[in-house]
Motif scaffolding. Sequence first.
Motif, PDB file in Angstrom:
ATOM      1  N   TRP A 110      25.192 -11.718  12.115  1.00 23.09           N
ATOM      2  CA  TRP A 110      25.436 -13.468  11.528  1.00 23.09           C
ATOM      3  C   TRP A 110      24.749 -13.178  10.004  1.00 23.09           C
ATOM      4  CZ3 TRP A 110      27.847 -17.333  13.410  1.00 23.09           C
ATOM      5  CH2 TRP A 110      28.252 -17.292  14.688  1.00 23.09           C
ATOM      6  N   GLY A 111      24.443 -12.553   9.923  1.00 26.94           N
ATOM      7  CA  GLY A 111      23.752 -11.646   7.741  1.00 26.94           C
ATOM      8  C   GLY A 111      24.648 -12.433   7.266  1.00 26.94           C
ATOM      9  N   THR A 112      25.375 -10.939   7.628  1.00 30.93           N
ATOM     10  CA  THR A 112      26.364 -11.008   7.112  1.00 30.93           C
ATOM     11  C   THR A 112      27.841 -11.731   6.848  1.00 30.93           C
ATOM     12  OG1 THR A 112      26.119  -7.944   7.183  1.00 30.93           O
ATOM     13  CG2 THR A 112      28.167  -8.763   6.259  1.00 30.93           C
ATOM     14  N   LEU A 229      19.203 -15.360   8.480  1.00 30.93           N
ATOM     15  CA  LEU A 229      19.189 -16.322   7.054  1.00 30.93           C
ATOM     16  C   LEU A 229      18.590 -15.192   5.734  1.00 30.93           C
ATOM     17  CD1 LEU A 229      17.789 -19.568   8.247  1.00 30.93           C
ATOM     18  CD2 LEU A 229      20.231 -18.723   8.358  1.00 30.93           C
ATOM     19  N   ILE A 230      17.557 -14.774   6.264  1.00 32.40           N
ATOM     20  CA  ILE A 230      16.728 -13.154   5.190  1.00 32.40           C
ATOM     21  C   ILE A 230      17.630 -12.533   5.363  1.00 32.40           C
ATOM     22  CG2 ILE A 230      14.971 -11.688   5.029  1.00 32.40           C
ATOM     23  CD1 ILE A 230      13.315 -13.389   7.087  1.00 32.40           C
ATOM     24  N   VAL A 231      18.294 -12.296   6.176  1.00 32.34           N
ATOM     25  CA  VAL A 231      19.880 -11.032   5.868  1.00 32.34           C
ATOM     26  C   VAL A 231      20.310 -11.228   4.479  1.00 32.34           C
ATOM     27  CG1 VAL A 231      21.222  -9.559   6.522  1.00 32.34           C
ATOM     28  CG2 VAL A 231      19.302  -9.483   7.738  1.00 32.34           C
ATOM     29  N   ALA A 232      20.987 -13.055   5.248  1.00 29.74           N
ATOM     30  CA  ALA A 232      21.766 -13.049   4.612  1.00 29.74           C
ATOM     31  C   ALA A 232      21.914 -13.104   2.637  1.00 29.74           C
ATOM     32  CB  ALA A 232      22.677 -14.474   5.199  1.00 29.74           C
ATOM     33  N   HIS A 233      20.927 -14.147   2.739  1.00 31.36           N
ATOM     34  CA  HIS A 233      19.612 -14.286   1.679  1.00 31.36           C
ATOM     35  C   HIS A 233      19.638 -13.263   1.147  1.00 31.36           C
ATOM     36  CE1 HIS A 233      17.630 -17.821  -0.931  1.00 31.36           C
ATOM     37  NE2 HIS A 233      18.168 -16.844  -1.531  1.00 31.36           N
ATOM     38  N   THR A 234      18.942 -12.012   1.221  1.00 33.72           N
ATOM     39  CA  THR A 234      18.815 -11.061   0.920  1.00 33.72           C
ATOM     40  C   THR A 234      20.537 -10.123   0.303  1.00 33.72           C
ATOM     41  OG1 THR A 234      17.111  -9.637   1.704  1.00 33.72           O
ATOM     42  CG2 THR A 234      18.549  -8.586   0.759  1.00 33.72           C
ATOM     43  N   ILE A 235      21.941  -9.972   0.809  1.00 30.41           N
ATOM     44  CA  ILE A 235      22.775  -9.339   0.723  1.00 30.41           C
ATOM     45  C   ILE A 235      23.145 -10.745  -0.475  1.00 30.41           C
ATOM     46  CG2 ILE A 235      24.929  -9.856   1.599  1.00 30.41           C
ATOM     47  CD1 ILE A 235      24.514  -8.971   4.308  1.00 30.41           C
TER      48      ILE A 235
END
Length: 255
Positions: A110-112, A229-235
């Motif tokens: 989901w982050g990606t 959300l942390i994964v998405a923002h980091t990407i």
Amino acid sequence: MTVDREADSRPVVAGEIVIVLLLSLGQSAVYAVVSLIAKLTAGKPLSQQAAVLNQSQSPRPYLDLTYQLLGIFFALIPVALALYLLARDRLQPRRTLGLTAQRPGFDLGWGTLLAACIGIPGLLLVYVARLLGISADIVPAALQPVWWAIPVLILSAIENAVLEEVIVVGYLITRLRGLGRSPAVIVACSAVLRGSYHLYQGFGAFVGNAVMGVVFALFFMKTKRVMPLIVAHTILDTAAFVGYTLVPHSWLSWL
């Protein structure tokens, strides 16, 4: 005579929210508004001014590295404070905010997907905002060409992601829910706050980040997990910071 303990605690929680925000992203929002006013009154168009992120702090490389690492460390202290305050009230922050590693596939997938859905339209919005003259020239990274630049930019991306998603989404939404605020008010508060501390980049950044805030707030309220959300923002931030550093700037001139 009975005492409504929940009603008595509301002013305390509201005050807590104000303090946590003023120590973190609320403070950033105030400075962003002042920065925008300064740009608008500088005597030249907003589109001809720059908003520089991740700047060098010293011409001496290892002193610069020290400043960068200290900045990242101290920026995360409000996160520790927010988690402590939730734990103090027995809200089990890791479980309440979904800050666990129990669903790595869900979080990464989901982050990606969120990063792609936000990032691609975001590039188009940046382009349109520059054409309309409502955005400054955004420089995602301006570190010296040193060996530690890329690792520090990645750490900065992670710091931004953890700080913003834990405070603006996880903590703020959890506290506003506890105060009995409606879902619409909660989403609006989270989204407007996210947009406001990006105002130093111009009005386009406010709109884009506010829309991102709506999507992220709704996602958290549905899934009760902040990790994607942390994964998405980091990407997103890693792609912006590292990409700007590595890709020849002539390739980015269309922005």
